[in-house]
Design an enzyme around this catalytic site. Structure first.
Site, PDB file in Angstrom:
ATOM      1  N   VAL A 592      43.907  36.297 -58.936  1.00 39.30           N
ATOM      2  CA  VAL A 592      44.063  35.014 -59.623  1.00 39.30           C
ATOM      3  C   VAL A 592      43.445  35.138 -61.009  1.00 39.30           C
ATOM      4  O   VAL A 592      42.304  35.577 -61.145  1.00 39.30           O
ATOM      5  CB  VAL A 592      43.341  33.875 -58.861  1.00 39.30           C
ATOM      6  CG1 VAL A 592      43.656  32.538 -59.512  1.00 39.30           C
ATOM      7  CG2 VAL A 592      43.732  33.863 -57.391  1.00 39.30           C
ATOM      8  N   ASP A 662      54.332  31.578 -56.656  1.00 37.97           N
ATOM      9  CA  ASP A 662      53.260  32.442 -57.138  1.00 37.97           C
ATOM     10  C   ASP A 662      51.993  31.619 -57.391  1.00 37.97           C
ATOM     11  O   ASP A 662      50.885  32.016 -57.020  1.00 37.97           O
ATOM     12  CB  ASP A 662      53.716  33.151 -58.415  1.00 37.97           C
ATOM     13  CG  ASP A 662      52.655  34.079 -58.941  1.00 37.97           C
ATOM     14  OD1 ASP A 662      52.223  34.963 -58.169  1.00 37.97           O
ATOM     15  OD2 ASP A 662      52.209  33.894 -60.098  1.00 37.97           O
ATOM     16  N   LYS A 666      48.289  31.859 -55.383  1.00 36.60           N
ATOM     17  CA  LYS A 666      46.980  31.978 -56.045  1.00 36.60           C
ATOM     18  C   LYS A 666      46.044  30.852 -55.599  1.00 36.60           C
ATOM     19  O   LYS A 666      44.858  31.070 -55.358  1.00 36.60           O
ATOM     20  CB  LYS A 666      47.157  31.954 -57.561  1.00 36.60           C
ATOM     21  CG  LYS A 666      47.832  33.213 -58.091  1.00 36.60           C
ATOM     22  CD  LYS A 666      48.150  33.072 -59.567  1.00 36.60           C
ATOM     23  CE  LYS A 666      48.746  34.363 -60.128  1.00 36.60           C
ATOM     24  NZ  LYS A 666      49.311  34.156 -61.469  1.00 36.60           N
TER      25      LYS A 666
HETATM   26 MG    MG Z   1      40.721  37.046 -61.870  1.00 31.45          MG
END
Ligand code: MG
Ligand code: ASP
Length: 804
Positions: A592, A662, A666
């Site tokens: 992330v 996506d 995350k």
């Molecule tokens: Mg990161």
């Protein structure tokens, strides 16, 4: 005056003896005052012993004897060694006739080795124009009559030596026979194997030498045997105390009795290499600047004898009986370990004596077997002992933890109470790896980290090059050596235990071969690679199947691949429990926000007990770019989208970005960091693609981008004044529960807020916590791109390397 002692290997035919002569000649030419002590040449002493045994058994000893003479005479036919050879002929013949020999005869025979050596060297030196004198030590070194292990008689020997060396003092180089002396009846004695060192230090003591130089065939004392540990370093300077510890483990030069005469007079001992004598060697003195030097020594070919029994608890005299058995049978015990419960006692003995030890113990404890006090006496063959000399228990956890991390569990360990030594018994098959792990750990010298990189596309390829470029600097700065030993793509792998080269792209094409994960694991095992890390830079959904086998085989994991963290919560937990069981780590900071320090921050906050109440942010660089620009400019949505596609900001099929999955993944990864048990299906994701464009192929889709415009124009225009659009992920709800609320959605926010002010393709995260109240921690920056992602992965590698 300096004493120079040369060992048997140094004096061997050819290069050895030539080097010895030139070393002596150099010193003489420089006006140094020296005396020489020699061992027998080559393996003379062993050979004489062998011939002796052959003669006593009436075997054909004569061939061996002729070979012996031939070697000793070598090319020096002008040197007359006939007197010594004749003595040998006579003595061996006698032994052969009687079929036996005494230790007195044996000493007479062994002494010939040193006599030949000194005589020959003297002759060669004289031929070179050096004023040398053959010095038969039996004339001045008087000993008791314990043949084979005679004790020098100090007073008289000292007086004799001083007297002997007074004659021609200063101008003549005495070439003294090591190892031998004589008793009061002038009968030849020897000082015990390797005794030439002892002769040399006695002479140094008696003559108040400035230094004793011991010439060997190694460069000095190493932190570990360089044949076993490639990174072993030569130790420049040691104290006698430290050296004395080494002596306990059989380092012949440093035998306690040879050190004592030097200690007494504070005479420095230098260990040098005849074959590389420019090298400074290792200097041993009374005190040393670098306090607390450590070395590793190894006992191979040992076995562990174990005696177990419930009835041993509290019983007295058991140990005494065990040691009596050992003593009576001449079995030397190097390590003893006894648990506080006294249920079992472990002894390390030479492998060759293990069976005997077991049989004799079984005899001794026969009755205890019947009474069930002892239930098992067993032998574990194929073990080795590693002794960490200079190690005390206060920091022992470091090498110990490093071993465990590398899946080596010592069978037992023990420490000495006075000296600073800790010894570990390990399986022989693990010796090499164990030594390297311990060595890397305690010397902090270049701990080697062995890395396997899976996937060498944009991120993986950049990472490999970043590692190769900074490896040298990192080794200098952090004493960590990053070694990429494997690079793999979905089809083939390139293996090189010493590290891939910058030419790896070509090499994987020419030398790569198809593989399974087991091949890579086997390769790491075979080459004893320690501190293993597997880096997953693929986007593969199937590669994660390898994670658990990798962890079980000693790898830590790092991934930029998000799959493992977004599969079912069941798998998520399973992976973590396997990691915990194997004491391995898994880092995925780039999952992330790419290289932004987001996950680490959240982990720390969570671990420290800070209640995180909400996380909100722009998780996708692509969607950040789209809505930042769309909000700021007066152009149709499709224009911006087209621009993003053309600039390569999107996936090849932009719908992968626009569908929001996506961002959802995350968000899920962050939620799980907070111990929330959400599944991917539970995320409310606002799909940005108009429903009728969600199916069909990408090429088709790309022709229909204009169809986005009416929808997004409407959304844009319906906003309040001074508002902008942002596509965000938000984690909310009562985060102390098992599950949180996960939403991925398009929102309209005031442009004068931090979120509203976002520009370019920045990622942006707000972390709300209880103590910070409504003032969130904000992390913002470039959250995408292969270079920053590779840097982030690199960061994870360094974080793991620093551990333990
Ligand atoms: Mg990161
Ligand atoms: N030549 C003897 C031995 O081999 C003594 C020595 O080399 O120091 O044991």
């Amino acid at each position: 005056m300096k004493i120079l002692k040369f060992g048997g290997k140094s004096l061997s035919n050819g290069e050895g003896i030539n080097k010895v002569v030139s070393i002596i000649a150099d010193k003489v030419n420089q006006g140094e005052e020296i005396a020489i002590v020699v061992s027998a040449r080559g393996n003379a002493t062993d050979e004489l012993e062998e011939i002796l045994v052959a003669a006593s058994k009436n075997a054909d000893y004569k061939t061996l004897l002729e070979e012996f003479k031939k070697y000793q005479q070598d090319v020096y036919s002008s040197v007359d060694l006939s007197e010594e050879f004749a003595v040998l002929d006579k003595l061996f013949e006698g032994v052969s006739l009687i079929g036996d020999y005494s230790s007195k005869i044996k000493d007479q025979i062994l002494s010939i080795g040193e006599l030949l050596s000194a005589k020959l060297l003297t002759a060669i030196l004289i031929e070179k124009g050096i004023n040398a004198r053959f010095a038969d030590s039996r004339i001045f070194l008087k000993t008791d009559s314990k043949f084979g292990d005679a004790q020098p008689l100090e007073q008289i020997s000292k007086k004799n030596v001083i007297q002997y060396f007074k004659e021609n003092a200063g101008s003549v180089v005495n070439v003294v026979t090591g190892f031998i002396g004589s008793n009061n009846n002038n009968v030849t004695t020897t000082l015990g194997r390797n005794g030439s060192n002892y002769t040399a230090s006695l002479l140094a003591n008696y003559l108040n030498a400035k230094e004793l130089q011991n010439y060997t065939h190694v460069d000095g004392i190493y932190t570990a045997n360089p044949e076993l540990v490639a990174d072993a370093k030569k130790i420049d300077h040691l104290t006698f105390n430290e050296a004395n510890e080494l002596a306990n483990f059989g380092a012949t030069i440093l035998h306690a009795k040879t050190i004592i005469p030097l200690l007494e007079k504070n005479i420095p001992l230098r260990i040098l290499n005849t074959f590389n004598h420019e090298n400074e060697g290792t200097l041993i003195t009374a005190t040393s600047k670098n306090a607390g030097i450590k070395t590793l020594s190894v006992l191979e070919d040992v076995a562990l004898v174990n005696l177990e029994g419930r009835g041993l608890l509290g019983k007295t005299g058991v140990d005494a009986r065990i040691f009596k058995v050992m003593g009576d049978n001449n079995i030397s015990v190097s390590i003893i370990s006894q648990g506080s419960s006294e249920r079992g006692i472990g002894l390390v003995v030479a492998e060759s004596q293990a069976t005997k030890a077991m049989i004799e113990l079984e005899k001794e404890f026969e009755n205890d077997f019947y009474s069930k006090d002892v239930n098992k006496i067993s032998v574990t063959d194929d073990v080795s002992v590693i002794s960490i000399i200079g190690q005390d228990l206060s920091t022992f956890y470091k090498p110990y933890t490093a071993l465990i991390k590398n899946k080596i569990v010592p069978i037992l360990f023990n420490n000495t109470v006075t000296g600073k030594n800790v010894s570990l018994v390990v399986k022989k098959s693990e010796l090499n790896k164990a030594l390297n792990v311990i060595h890397g750990e305690i010397f902090g010298v270049s701990k080697k980290i062995n890395i396997a990189v899976f996937g060498h596309g944009l991120v993986g390829g950049t990472l490999i090059n970043q590692i190769l470029e900074s490896a040298v600097a990192i080794e200098k700065r952090k004493d960590i050596k990053l070694n990429v030993f494997a690079i793999a793509n979905s089809k083939s792998v390139l293996l090189n235990k010493d590290g891939v080269t910058p030419n790896w792209i070509n090499e994987i094409q020419t030398n790569g071969f198809s593989y399974t994960i087991d091949d890579i694991i086997a390769y790491a095992n075979e080459h004893h690679l320690e501190n293993l890390i597997a880096v997953d830079n693929t986007a593969s959904a199937t590669f994660v199947e390898n994670y658990i086998p990798l962890v079980e085989n000693g790898f830590d994991l790092i991934s930029s691949n998000k799959v493992a963290n977004t599969l079912s919560y069941g798998f998520y937990k399973q992976l973590r429990s396997v990691l915990a069981e194997n004491q391995k780590s898994y880092l995925y900071e780039t999952n992330v926000g790419a290289g932004l320090p987001l996950i680490d921050t959240i982990k720390l906050l969570h671990l420290s007990g800070e209640n995180i109440t909400k996380i909100k942010g722009v998780f996708s660089g692509t969607l950040s770019y789209l809505f930042n620009n769309f909000s700021a400019k007066d152009v149709p949505f499709s224009d911006i989208l087209k621009e993003a596609i053309d600039n390569g900001y999107t996936e090849p099929d932009p719908r992968e970005d626009l569908c929001g999955n996506d961002v959802g993944r995350k968000l899920l990864i962050l939620a799980r960091e907070l111990d929330l048990q959400n599944e991917f299906e539970e995320i409310a994701i606002q799909n940005l693609i108009p429903e009728h464009l969600r199916e069909g192929n990408a090429a088709d889709f790309l022709t229909k981008l204009k169809e986005f415009d009416p929808i997004y124009d409407k959304i844009k225009n319906e906003q309040q004044a001074n508002h902008v659009l942002r596509y965000i992920g938000e984690l909310s709800g009562d985060l102390q529960n098992d599950k949180g609320i996960l939403e991925v959605k398009l929102v309209s926010v005031p442009s004068d807020t931090a979120l509203g002010g976002l520009k370019g393709s920045d990622s942006f995260f707000e972390i709300y916590t209880e103590s910070y109240g409504d003032r969130p921690i904000v992390i913002q920056g470039a959250g995408a791109g292969s270079a920053v992602t590779a840097r982030g992965v690199f960061g994870d590698i360094l974080r793991l390397s620093d551990k333990g």
